[in-house]
Scaffold this motif. Structure first.
Motif, PDB file in Angstrom:
ATOM      1  N   ASN A  15       0.791  -1.240   0.000  1.00  0.00           N
ATOM      2  CA  ASN A  15       0.000   0.000   0.000  1.00  0.00           C
ATOM      3  C   ASN A  15       0.820   1.286   0.000  1.00  0.00           C
ATOM      4  OD1 ASN A  15      -2.368  -1.488   0.067  1.00  0.00           O
ATOM      5  ND2 ASN A  15      -2.304  -1.609   2.316  1.00  0.00           N
ATOM      6  N   LYS A  16       2.136   1.172  -0.033  1.00  0.00           N
ATOM      7  CA  LYS A  16       2.966   2.378  -0.069  1.00  0.00           C
ATOM      8  C   LYS A  16       3.904   2.397  -1.267  1.00  0.00           C
ATOM      9  CE  LYS A  16       3.517   3.631   4.814  1.00  0.00           C
ATOM     10  NZ  LYS A  16       4.573   3.845   5.828  1.00  0.00           N
ATOM     11  N   GLY A  17       4.164   1.250  -1.858  1.00  0.00           N
ATOM     12  CA  GLY A  17       5.115   1.179  -2.965  1.00  0.00           C
ATOM     13  C   GLY A  17       6.532   1.130  -2.439  1.00  0.00           C
ATOM     14  N   ARG A  18       7.439   1.724  -3.204  1.00  0.00           N
ATOM     15  CA  ARG A  18       8.848   1.681  -2.799  1.00  0.00           C
ATOM     16  C   ARG A  18       9.054   2.520  -1.538  1.00  0.00           C
ATOM     17  NH1 ARG A  18      10.713   3.264  -8.808  1.00  0.00           N
ATOM     18  NH2 ARG A  18       8.953   4.633  -8.401  1.00  0.00           N
ATOM     19  N   GLN A 146       7.482   7.898  -9.000  1.00  0.00           N
ATOM     20  CA  GLN A 146       6.033   7.770  -8.758  1.00  0.00           C
ATOM     21  C   GLN A 146       5.295   8.993  -9.329  1.00  0.00           C
ATOM     22  OE1 GLN A 146       4.522   5.282  -7.406  1.00  0.00           O
ATOM     23  NE2 GLN A 146       2.755   5.937  -6.264  1.00  0.00           N
ATOM     24  N   MET A 190       4.880  15.128  -7.473  1.00  0.00           N
ATOM     25  CA  MET A 190       4.971  14.092  -6.446  1.00  0.00           C
ATOM     26  C   MET A 190       6.344  14.024  -5.797  1.00  0.00           C
ATOM     27  SD  MET A 190       2.606  11.920  -5.678  1.00  0.00           S
ATOM     28  CE  MET A 190       1.585  11.462  -7.031  1.00  0.00           C
ATOM     29  N   ASN A 191       7.373  14.433  -6.527  1.00  0.00           N
ATOM     30  CA  ASN A 191       8.724  14.113  -6.063  1.00  0.00           C
ATOM     31  C   ASN A 191       9.657  15.287  -5.837  1.00  0.00           C
ATOM     32  OD1 ASN A 191       8.770  11.015  -6.262  1.00  0.00           O
ATOM     33  ND2 ASN A 191       7.883  11.643  -8.214  1.00  0.00           N
ATOM     34  N   SER A 218      13.663  10.605  -3.387  1.00  0.00           N
ATOM     35  CA  SER A 218      12.274  10.466  -3.846  1.00  0.00           C
ATOM     36  C   SER A 218      11.614   9.193  -3.336  1.00  0.00           C
ATOM     37  CB  SER A 218      12.219  10.440  -5.383  1.00  0.00           C
ATOM     38  OG  SER A 218      12.472  11.711  -5.868  1.00  0.00           O
ATOM     39  N   PHE A 219      12.413   8.279  -2.787  1.00  0.00           N
ATOM     40  CA  PHE A 219      11.823   7.030  -2.294  1.00  0.00           C
ATOM     41  C   PHE A 219      11.375   7.109  -0.840  1.00  0.00           C
ATOM     42  CE2 PHE A 219      14.666   5.120  -5.691  1.00  0.00           C
ATOM     43  CZ  PHE A 219      13.619   4.981  -6.594  1.00  0.00           C
ATOM     44  N   PHE A 220      11.596   8.245  -0.188  1.00  0.00           N
ATOM     45  CA  PHE A 220      11.108   8.360   1.188  1.00  0.00           C
ATOM     46  C   PHE A 220       9.599   8.541   1.176  1.00  0.00           C
ATOM     47  CE2 PHE A 220      15.507   9.846   2.098  1.00  0.00           C
ATOM     48  CZ  PHE A 220      15.807   8.956   3.111  1.00  0.00           C
ATOM     49  N   ASN A 221       8.911   7.708   1.926  1.00  0.00           N
ATOM     50  CA  ASN A 221       7.472   7.893   2.115  1.00  0.00           C
ATOM     51  C   ASN A 221       7.228   8.886   3.234  1.00  0.00           C
ATOM     52  OD1 ASN A 221       6.509   6.197   0.032  1.00  0.00           O
ATOM     53  ND2 ASN A 221       7.029   4.409   1.278  1.00  0.00           N
ATOM     54  N   HIS A 222       5.949   9.230   3.392  1.00  0.00           N
ATOM     55  CA  HIS A 222       5.548  10.245   4.369  1.00  0.00           C
ATOM     56  C   HIS A 222       5.070   9.600   5.670  1.00  0.00           C
ATOM     57  CE1 HIS A 222       3.338  13.681   6.079  1.00  0.00           C
ATOM     58  NE2 HIS A 222       2.429  12.766   6.385  1.00  0.00           N
ATOM     59  N   TYR A 263       6.060  15.299   4.603  1.00  0.00           N
ATOM     60  CA  TYR A 263       6.073  16.061   3.352  1.00  0.00           C
ATOM     61  C   TYR A 263       5.748  17.534   3.560  1.00  0.00           C
ATOM     62  CZ  TYR A 263       6.197  11.629   0.669  1.00  0.00           C
ATOM     63  OH  TYR A 263       6.554  10.402   0.119  1.00  0.00           O
ATOM     64  N   TYR A 281      -0.800  13.944  -3.156  1.00  0.00           N
ATOM     65  CA  TYR A 281      -0.013  12.700  -3.246  1.00  0.00           C
ATOM     66  C   TYR A 281      -0.873  11.463  -3.480  1.00  0.00           C
ATOM     67  CZ  TYR A 281       3.700  15.687  -1.525  1.00  0.00           C
ATOM     68  OH  TYR A 281       4.606  16.703  -1.394  1.00  0.00           O
ATOM     69  N   PHE A 283      -2.954   9.624  -1.559  1.00  0.00           N
ATOM     70  CA  PHE A 283      -3.170   8.532  -0.609  1.00  0.00           C
ATOM     71  C   PHE A 283      -3.797   9.053   0.677  1.00  0.00           C
ATOM     72  CE2 PHE A 283       1.006  10.088   0.633  1.00  0.00           C
ATOM     73  CZ  PHE A 283       1.046   9.938   2.008  1.00  0.00           C
TER      74      PHE A 283
END
Ligand SMILES: C[S@@+](CC[C@H](N)C(=O)[O-])C[C@H]1O[C@@H](n2cnc3c(N)ncnc32)[C@H](O)[C@@H]1O
Length: 388
Positions: A15-18, A146, A190-191, A218-222, A263, A281, A283
């Protein structure tokens, strides 16, 4: 993927991706990622006077003897040194970019009657298509990030604008199309990270000087209670690496834990955070903090030091943070006096106390003898002693 010192690795989370996770135990304040941008572009309105270098984005004085301008577009693009000018003319400010900027900024240009946001998007698209010509692998990296394209009025307008100001027979071979333009806009939204002008306590908003796309960051999620935050030193770091960003962990993190940034400033209330994350974003945030705050009434939502009128403005008088925290686990909180506000400790320890700042505090990098007790704010840069 692993970073230079092996502290984070890429993983995929349901549910979050990378995502980036710690590959070993991390010590409070450790730099876990240093990333250089593959694309940086100005956040200034088109046709405005530049007061920073068009290549490294360091603040400059137009009257400084070291300042040089672009031989073609003159005052539209200034450089802090002949070195920046020379690098830029073959990378970020090629004749392709220069000509497009001259046309976009000319009297009567259709973009000039649009909002600032469209100016910045137009700058981004010129820079991104230039990247496709000068560095195809970096352009492909942007496309791999993303972000789902949306063909709407804005992207149709921007695509037609870019078609009218950009000249290159090679663009056709890249698949130049409204679909590609829309995809690029989505990746950027997004990034991109904002490189901020220095904090000025007289201004309510801290202005963004430039935006950058950082392939690894860019791969850090929130997370609404992040365990890391990023620092940039655009004006103070040495030339040509001054647009690098540094991500440091706020507290000790065990191996295998996801590393998240926030973010936006952490002192934004629940409903506003959810709205931004959904709209910008795509989500719905289900982090621990959101799970707790989703049960709060609107009144309680305003009780944690948040200010309705200004996201960046932390009103300390409203805060519930009183230091009555009994015990902490990994930056989490056990506050026996306030079970409804388990993240009180986070605000107490990691929220900058400078008026109108709203930044997050992270310890300075650890030394050989252990973690630092000095905290640095990622917005105003103030240094303070760690409060336990
Ligand atoms: C900057 S990217 C982060 C990396 C991304 N996960 C990827 O696979 O490339 C931002 C996107 O990651 C996802 N994301 C970030 N934080 C999330 C979270 N807390 N919950 C769910 N999805 C999240 C959303 O799709 C968001 O638009």
């Amino acid at each position: 993927m692993s970073d230079d010192n092996g502290s984070v690795k890429l993983a995929v989370i349901e549910n979050k991706g990378r995502a980036l996770i710690s590959s070993r135990p991390l010590m409070a304040g450790e730099i876990i990622l240093k990333d250089s941008p593959i694309l940086v572009y100005s956040a200034a309105p088109l046709a405005s006077d530049a007061n920073f270098c068009s290549h490294c984005f360091r603040k400059i004085s137009p009257h400084s003897p070291a300042t040089v301008s672009c031989p073609n577009c003159s005052s539209l693009s200034l450089f802090c040194s002949s070195q920046c000018q020379s690098i830029s003319l073959s990378t970020s400010h090629t004749p392709f970019v220069c000509q497009a900027l001259i046309r976009l900024s000319a009297a009567g240009s259709p973009i000039l009657s649009h909002d600032h946001i469209r100016h910045v998007q137009a700058r981004f698209l010129v820079s991104a298509y230039n990247l496709a010509l000068v560095s195809p692998p970096n352009f492909q990296t942007i496309l791999s990030l993303q972000g789902k394209p949306l063909i709407d009025d804005a992207s149709i307008f921007l695509h037609s604008l870019i078609s009218s100001v950009c000249d290159s027979p090679n663009l056709g071979q890249l698949g130049f199309s409204v679909e590609l333009t829309s995809a690029l806009l989505a990746k950027d939204e997004m990034n991109s990270f904002g490189l901020m002008a220095p904090f000025n306590p007289d201004n309510k908003e801290r202005s963004v000087r430039a935006y950058g796309i950082y392939p690894r960051a860019s791969f850090f999620n929130h997370d609404c209670l992040p365990n890391a935050c990023r620092f940039d030193y655009v004006d103070s770091a040495s030339n040509l690496t001054n647009t690098d960003i540094f991500v440091r962990v706020l507290h000790d993190v065990p191996a295998g834990r996801e590393i998240c940034l926030s973010y936006f400033p952490v002192n934004i209330k629940y409903s506003e955070r959810q709205k931004r994350l959904k709209e910008d974003y795509g989500f719905t945030c289900v982090c621990d903090r959101c799970n707790v705050e989703s049960t709060w009434s609107d009144h309680e939502d305003e009780m944690d030091g948040e200010d309705d009128d200004d996201d960046e403005d932390m009103d300390e008088d409203d805060g519930d943070v009183d230091g009555d925290v009994e015990e902490t686990v990994n930056g989490g909180v056990v506050d026996e006096e306030n079970d409804d506000f388990p993240h009180a400790y986070f605000f107490f320890k990691y929220m900058c106390g400078t008026e109108k700042c709203g930044g997050t505090l992270a310890p300075l990098p650890p030394s050989d003898v252990g973690p630092s007790t000095t905290m640095e704010c990622h917005v105003c840069g103030n240094l303070s002693k760690c409060e336990d």
